[in-house]
Design a protein around this motif. Sequence first.
Motif, mmCIF file in Angstrom:
data_model
loop_
_atom_site.group_PDB
_atom_site.id
_atom_site.type_symbol
_atom_site.label_atom_id
_atom_site.label_comp_id
_atom_site.label_asym_id
_atom_site.label_seq_id
_atom_site.Cartn_x
_atom_site.Cartn_y
_atom_site.Cartn_z
ATOM 1 N N HIS A 224 -2.115 -7.345 2.359
ATOM 2 C CA HIS A 224 -0.928 -7.290 1.520
ATOM 3 C C HIS A 224 0.367 -7.322 2.327
ATOM 4 O O HIS A 224 1.432 -6.980 1.815
ATOM 5 C CB HIS A 224 -0.989 -6.056 0.620
ATOM 6 C CG HIS A 224 -2.118 -6.111 -0.365
ATOM 7 N ND1 HIS A 224 -3.360 -5.557 -0.103
ATOM 8 C CD2 HIS A 224 -2.213 -6.682 -1.580
ATOM 9 C CE1 HIS A 224 -4.162 -5.777 -1.139
ATOM 10 N NE2 HIS A 224 -3.491 -6.449 -2.036
ATOM 11 N N THR B 160 -1.096 1.484 -4.688
ATOM 12 C CA THR B 160 0.115 0.698 -4.919
ATOM 13 C C THR B 160 1.133 1.488 -5.738
ATOM 14 O O THR B 160 0.767 2.343 -6.551
ATOM 15 C CB THR B 160 -0.216 -0.610 -5.651
ATOM 16 O OG1 THR B 160 -0.858 -0.297 -6.899
ATOM 17 C CG2 THR B 160 -1.167 -1.467 -4.822
ATOM 18 N N THR C 282 1.792 -2.316 -1.891
ATOM 19 C CA THR C 282 0.769 -1.481 -1.263
ATOM 20 C C THR C 282 1.417 -0.427 -0.372
ATOM 21 O O THR C 282 2.165 -0.751 0.545
ATOM 22 C CB THR C 282 -0.195 -2.340 -0.430
ATOM 23 O OG1 THR C 282 -0.877 -3.252 -1.286
ATOM 24 C CG2 THR C 282 -1.226 -1.472 0.290
ATOM 25 N N SER D 16 -2.619 5.821 -7.379
ATOM 26 C CA SER D 16 -1.515 4.895 -7.666
ATOM 27 C C SER D 16 -0.803 5.292 -8.951
ATOM 28 O O SER D 16 0.432 5.279 -9.029
ATOM 29 C CB SER D 16 -2.036 3.457 -7.774
ATOM 30 O OG SER D 16 -2.625 3.022 -6.579
#
Length: 272
Positions: free
Chosen positions: A164, A223, A229, A261
């Motif tokens: 990412h 995330t 991320t 997340s």
Amino acid sequence: MDAKVEQADIASNALEKNKVPAVDRVMAVLAILEQRADGTSIRDLVEALGLPRTTVYRVLNSLEIHGMVRRSAHGSYTLGPRLLSLAARVVRDEGHNDLANLAMPHMRRISSTVRQSVKLSVVDGDSALVIATSASVDAFSLNVAPGQRVPLHAGAAGKVLLAHFPTAEMEAYVTGDLASYTQNTIADADQLRAELDQVRERGWADDHGEFTPNVEAFAAAITDHAGKTKAALSIAFLSGLSLREREMIRSTVITGAGAISADLPPPRVSGA
């Protein structure tokens, strides 16, 4: 030349001019020992560093006196116990502290469920840095202390983080010097690109003994609300688990990363 780039170059040149060669040699020795948990000999260090044997011996002798390295009865060297006390006093980035504190209840629940230790890792330079762990009491679990670093291309958590990266930064890493740590390390640029494409597509990464033989892992990305991320949640385990056990670990990592997340605070609104 862009003013910011020029200033960065000036700062970098100033740092280079003010380095202490003896300290650089010490750090070079420690960096090699960091990657060789089973220890290494003076001969191997001399070959890897390209330094005279007497120089390497003096560095090792000084480090051993201060407890920074340990010499076995067979003459091999490993990192020493003094590093543990130093690591325990490292002040983490405030954002890392917040993330670790938020993730820890989830990590404890996961380690209790799968009977394996859980790690939380972030990008730090060209490594995945472990900032928090939840250890399992199971006799066959792999316990790791915060502070461990693993190259981004040689582990499940690292590959999740690397996958990412912004395209240009990822390409710079992929086309750089990719060291091999085991026969399973992906050290070819084209193979690594394909692996990272797959990680992004499926949302998780695995590790088949790419950094340490017979140690495997699954990892998934944590995330923020914008989809960026922030960290990787991972579980490492010894090879030999059944397909059912492996699938439980994989699905738990994915679910756990999603739960952490979801608990991340929303971005602050300017002026609120």
